[in-house]
Design an enzyme around this catalytic site. Structure first.
Site, short mmCIF file in Angstrom:
data_model
loop_
_atom_site.label_atom_id
_atom_site.label_comp_id
_atom_site.label_asym_id
_atom_site.label_seq_id
_atom_site.Cartn_x
_atom_site.Cartn_y
_atom_site.Cartn_z
CG ASN A 1 -1.71 1.22 1.44
OD1 ASN A 1 -1.84 2.01 0.50
ND2 ASN A 1 -2.26 1.41 2.63
CE LYS B 1 0.15 3.33 4.74
NZ LYS B 1 0.16 3.47 6.19
CG HIS C 1 -5.70 1.82 5.28
ND1 HIS C 1 -5.24 2.74 6.18
CD2 HIS C 1 -4.69 0.94 5.07
CE1 HIS C 1 -3.98 2.43 6.50
NE2 HIS C 1 -3.63 1.34 5.83
CD GLU D 1 -2.76 5.40 6.87
OE1 GLU D 1 -2.76 5.46 5.63
OE2 GLU D 1 -1.82 4.87 7.53
CD GLU E 1 -3.51 -2.68 7.46
OE1 GLU E 1 -2.37 -2.85 7.03
OE2 GLU E 1 -4.21 -1.71 7.16
N GLY F 1 2.57 2.09 10.75
CA GLY F 1 3.52 3.20 10.57
C GLY F 1 4.24 3.60 11.85
CB SER G 1 5.44 -1.85 11.85
OG SER G 1 4.97 -0.54 12.12
C1 PEP Z 1 -0.71 -0.02 6.07
O1 PEP Z 1 -0.83 1.13 5.77
O2 PEP Z 1 -1.58 -0.81 5.69
C2 PEP Z 1 0.43 -0.42 6.88
C3 PEP Z 1 0.39 -1.59 7.42
O3 PEP Z 1 1.46 0.47 7.02
P1 PEP Z 1 2.93 0.18 7.67
O4 PEP Z 1 3.41 -1.11 7.07
O5 PEP Z 1 3.74 1.35 7.28
O6 PEP Z 1 2.73 0.05 9.14
#
Ligand code: PEP
Length: 254
Positions: free
Chosen positions: A11, A13, A97, A99, A169, A175, A215
């Site tokens: 992803n 973003k 997601h 976000e 998630e 992040g 992460s």
């Molecule tokens: C994500 O945005 O789905 C995500 C898991 O981000 P990150 O790997 O940066 O934590």
């Protein structure tokens, strides 16, 4: 793993201009297009989807979008319809997601409508769920995830649910560099599969892939993928560089 094909998706973003996206995808083609036994998708920003799709033609790397709107067309300034994504060759779309839920007012109900619209156009869905730190600390992880699954999938029959991948998630791990431990992730993945079995059937629950996101790095992917109910990863930060994303995709070789 009951024959579920591992699925690693990147992803991107709100990162990468068209030029940068093409650079990255060319590097990925060189490093992972021959990897077998794992499905791979990348989700560039809308502006780069078309160019990236052209570059991906003839490879097994699939194209994903990061969102869509549920109406077919009309006066919805700034929105993108399922048909527009389908037309340019998107295979998957990420929906719900954290976000989007956190910054753009997405709710379980709008997520449900988006999933319905995506499936209606023949797009496959990466349906994101996960608890915040506060919810985890209050001991509400399972209740939150259960609510998100039930409301997000409301009205869908078995046939439709087959087109869905769930991405668990934990919001506190996205992040932040804080990954859930493999045990923490597996516990929630097992719970989600149990809920799917209650809502649908054992066969459906065993067939649905559940990715972990938060992460994920080349260092922690192997431990996560060794668990029974973790079928892949949705990768944010580490998907922005070919080197790290390729290592994650090649987790079996580590
Ligand atoms: C994500 O945005 O789905 C995500 C898991 O981000 P990150 O790997 O940066 O934590």
């Amino acid at each position: 793993m009951m024959g579920r094909l591992p699925f690693i998706a990147g992803n991107w973003k709100m990162n990468k201009t068209v030029g940068e996206a093409l650079d990255l995808v060319r590097q990925l083609k060189a490093s992972i297009s021959k990897v077998e036994g794992v499905e791979v998708a990348v989700a560039p920003p809308f502006t780069a989807l078309y160019a990236v799709q052209k570059e991906l033609e003839g490879t097994t790397i699939k194209l994903a979008a990061q969102n869509l709107f549920y109406e077919e067309k009309g006066a919805y300034t700034g929105e993108i319809s399922p048909m527009m994504l389908k037309e340019i060759g998107c295979h998957y779309v990420i929906i719900g997601h954290s976000e989007r839920r956190q910054f753009f007012g997405e709710t379980d109900e709008t997520v449900n409508r988006r999933i319905e619209a995506a499936l209606g156009q023949g797009l496959k869905v990466i349906f994101c769920i996960g608890e915040t730190l506060k919810e985890r600390e209050e001991g509400r992880t399972f209740a939150v995830v259960e609510r998100q699954v039930e409301r997000g999938l409301r009205k869908f029959r078995e046939m439709e649910v087959k087109g869905i991948v769930i991405a668990y998630e934990p919001v506190w791990a996205i992040g932040t560099g804080k990954t859930a431990t493999p045990e923490q992730a597996e516990e929630v993945h097992r719970f989600i599969r149990g809920r799917l079995e209650k809502l649908y059937s054992r066969e459906i629950a065993e067939g649905i892939r559940i990715q972990y996101g938060g992460s994920v790095t080349p260092e922690n992917i192997k431990g996560l993928m060794s668990l029974e109910n973790i079928d892949g990863a949705l990768v944010g930060g580490a998907s922005l560089k070919a080197e790290t994303f390729s290592k994650i995709v090649r987790f079996k070789e580590m």
